[in-house]
Write a protein that holds these residues in place. Sequence first.
Motif, PDB file in Angstrom:
ATOM      1  N   ALA A  55       0.832  -1.213   0.000  1.00 15.76           N
ATOM      2  CA  ALA A  55       0.000   0.000   0.000  1.00 15.76           C
ATOM      3  C   ALA A  55       0.861   1.254   0.000  1.00 15.76           C
ATOM      4  N   GLU A  56       1.945   1.249   0.764  1.00 15.48           N
ATOM      5  CA  GLU A  56       2.835   2.411   0.808  1.00 15.48           C
ATOM      6  C   GLU A  56       3.513   2.654  -0.536  1.00 15.48           C
ATOM      7  N   ALA A  57       3.692   1.580  -1.308  1.00 19.84           N
ATOM      8  CA  ALA A  57       4.268   1.713  -2.651  1.00 19.84           C
ATOM      9  C   ALA A  57       3.193   2.038  -3.687  1.00 19.84           C
ATOM     10  N   GLY A  58       1.952   2.063  -3.251  1.00 17.76           N
ATOM     11  CA  GLY A  58       0.851   2.379  -4.158  1.00 17.76           C
ATOM     12  C   GLY A  58       0.362   1.201  -4.982  1.00 17.76           C
ATOM     13  N   LEU A  59       0.836  -0.001  -4.670  1.00 16.26           N
ATOM     14  CA  LEU A  59       0.483  -1.184  -5.463  1.00 16.26           C
ATOM     15  C   LEU A  59      -0.845  -1.813  -5.068  1.00 16.26           C
ATOM     16  N   VAL A  60      -1.298  -1.552  -3.866  1.00 17.71           N
ATOM     17  CA  VAL A  60      -2.628  -2.004  -3.462  1.00 17.71           C
ATOM     18  C   VAL A  60      -3.375  -0.827  -2.854  1.00 17.71           C
ATOM     19  N   LYS A  61      -4.680  -0.857  -3.038  1.00 19.35           N
ATOM     20  CA  LYS A  61      -5.560   0.154  -2.460  1.00 19.35           C
ATOM     21  C   LYS A  61      -6.385  -0.514  -1.376  1.00 19.35           C
ATOM     22  N   GLU A  62      -6.655   0.242  -0.330  1.00 20.01           N
ATOM     23  CA  GLU A  62      -7.466  -0.241   0.781  1.00 20.01           C
ATOM     24  C   GLU A  62      -8.830   0.423   0.719  1.00 20.01           C
ATOM     25  N   ARG A  63      -9.844  -0.345   1.132  1.00 22.55           N
ATOM     26  CA  ARG A  63     -11.187   0.216   1.191  1.00 22.55           C
ATOM     27  C   ARG A  63     -11.879  -0.378   2.405  1.00 22.55           C
ATOM     28  N   LYS A  64     -12.424   0.487   3.237  1.00 21.99           N
ATOM     29  CA  LYS A  64     -13.148   0.044   4.430  1.00 21.99           C
ATOM     30  C   LYS A  64     -14.575  -0.325   4.047  1.00 21.99           C
ATOM     31  N   VAL A  65     -14.996  -1.494   4.469  1.00 21.70           N
ATOM     32  CA  VAL A  65     -16.373  -1.948   4.301  1.00 21.70           C
ATOM     33  C   VAL A  65     -16.807  -2.430   5.683  1.00 21.70           C
ATOM     34  N   GLY A  66     -17.528  -1.569   6.385  1.00 20.50           N
ATOM     35  CA  GLY A  66     -17.866  -1.878   7.772  1.00 20.50           C
ATOM     36  C   GLY A  66     -16.598  -1.901   8.611  1.00 20.50           C
ATOM     37  N   ARG A  67     -16.405  -2.994   9.329  1.00 18.74           N
ATOM     38  CA  ARG A  67     -15.192  -3.130  10.151  1.00 18.74           C
ATOM     39  C   ARG A  67     -14.059  -3.794   9.394  1.00 18.74           C
ATOM     40  N   GLU A  68     -14.318  -4.165   8.165  1.00 17.52           N
ATOM     41  CA  GLU A  68     -13.362  -4.915   7.357  1.00 17.52           C
ATOM     42  C   GLU A  68     -12.603  -3.993   6.411  1.00 17.52           C
ATOM     43  N   THR A  69     -11.315  -4.271   6.243  1.00 22.15           N
ATOM     44  CA  THR A  69     -10.525  -3.564   5.238  1.00 22.15           C
ATOM     45  C   THR A  69     -10.304  -4.519   4.080  1.00 22.15           C
ATOM     46  N   ARG A  70     -10.653  -4.065   2.898  1.00 22.43           N
ATOM     47  CA  ARG A  70     -10.470  -4.876   1.695  1.00 22.43           C
ATOM     48  C   ARG A  70      -9.345  -4.285   0.864  1.00 22.43           C
ATOM     49  N   TYR A  71      -8.637  -5.182   0.194  1.00 24.70           N
ATOM     50  CA  TYR A  71      -7.477  -4.788  -0.607  1.00 24.70           C
ATOM     51  C   TYR A  71      -7.699  -5.185  -2.052  1.00 24.70           C
ATOM     52  N   ARG A  72      -7.187  -4.345  -2.944  1.00 21.21           N
ATOM     53  CA  ARG A  72      -7.222  -4.650  -4.376  1.00 21.21           C
ATOM     54  C   ARG A  72      -5.944  -4.132  -5.007  1.00 21.21           C
ATOM     55  N   LEU A  73      -5.554  -4.761  -6.087  1.00 20.37           N
ATOM     56  CA  LEU A  73      -4.358  -4.376  -6.824  1.00 20.37           C
ATOM     57  C   LEU A  73      -4.578  -3.052  -7.542  1.00 20.37           C
ATOM     58  N   ASP A  74      -3.578  -2.202  -7.502  1.00 20.61           N
ATOM     59  CA  ASP A  74      -3.544  -1.004  -8.345  1.00 20.61           C
ATOM     60  C   ASP A  74      -2.290  -1.146  -9.203  1.00 20.61           C
ATOM     61  N   PRO A  75      -2.433  -1.569 -10.448  1.00 22.06           N
ATOM     62  CA  PRO A  75      -1.269  -1.883 -11.278  1.00 22.06           C
ATOM     63  C   PRO A  75      -0.508  -0.666 -11.804  1.00 22.06           C
ATOM     64  N   GLU A  76      -1.050   0.521 -11.656  1.00 22.38           N
ATOM     65  CA  GLU A  76      -0.420   1.715 -12.231  1.00 22.38           C
ATOM     66  C   GLU A  76       1.058   1.885 -11.838  1.00 22.38           C
ATOM     67  N   PRO A  77       1.424   1.733 -10.551  1.00 18.63           N
ATOM     68  CA  PRO A  77       2.848   1.892 -10.207  1.00 18.63           C
ATOM     69  C   PRO A  77       3.766   0.871 -10.875  1.00 18.63           C
ATOM     70  N   LEU A  78       3.219  -0.225 -11.374  1.00 24.09           N
ATOM     71  CA  LEU A  78       4.046  -1.211 -12.072  1.00 24.09           C
ATOM     72  C   LEU A  78       4.561  -0.679 -13.405  1.00 24.09           C
ATOM     73  N   GLN A  79       3.959   0.405 -13.899  1.00 15.94           N
ATOM     74  CA  GLN A  79       4.434   1.019 -15.142  1.00 15.94           C
ATOM     75  C   GLN A  79       5.883   1.506 -14.982  1.00 15.94           C
ATOM     76  N   GLU A  80       6.208   1.988 -13.793  1.00 20.15           N
ATOM     77  CA  GLU A  80       7.589   2.419 -13.528  1.00 20.15           C
ATOM     78  C   GLU A  80       8.549   1.249 -13.703  1.00 20.15           C
ATOM     79  N   LEU A  81       8.177   0.104 -13.179  1.00 23.58           N
ATOM     80  CA  LEU A  81       8.985  -1.102 -13.313  1.00 23.58           C
ATOM     81  C   LEU A  81       9.084  -1.529 -14.778  1.00 23.58           C
ATOM     82  N   LYS A  82       7.970  -1.467 -15.488  1.00 23.03           N
ATOM     83  CA  LYS A  82       7.957  -1.836 -16.904  1.00 23.03           C
ATOM     84  C   LYS A  82       8.890  -0.939 -17.715  1.00 23.03           C
ATOM     85  N   ARG A  83       8.845   0.366 -17.447  1.00 23.72           N
ATOM     86  CA  ARG A  83       9.745   1.292 -18.171  1.00 23.72           C
ATOM     87  C   ARG A  83      11.206   0.972 -17.876  1.00 23.72           C
TER      88      ARG A  83
END
Length: 117
Positions: A55-83
């Motif tokens: 999350a600190e690298a921006g690769l996953v996003k957190e979203r609160k749903v009630g008391r639960e935190t859900r995570y999902r991939l954010d592939p955008e920062p991987l573009q730096e690696l690809k370049r």
Amino acid sequence: MNASPQKHDVFQAIADPTRRSLLKLLVDQEMPVTVISGHYPMSRTAVSKHLRVLAEAGLVKERKVGRETRYRLDPEPLQELKRWLSYYERYWENKLSALQRFVEDDDSNPGIREQSP
């Protein structure tokens, strides 16, 4: 500037095999940490620490749903690696082409081999 600096960069985040595995797991779906931790032989706290680095690298996003935190991939920062990798890819291609030429030349002239003294 309002954006807070990232504590980990993409390269640091993906250096760990567990974090790379977490990214694969989150490619197609958002998941809570309780479900994610069921895929690993480590504590939920340990999984949460890996998710925090991602999350600190921006690769996953957190979203609160009630008391639960859900995570999902954010592939955008991987573009730096690809370049970065694409810049060095030309060196790999050159080396592989040179190796292919060497092997093919060696195969076409089986009688010509250097003998060591």
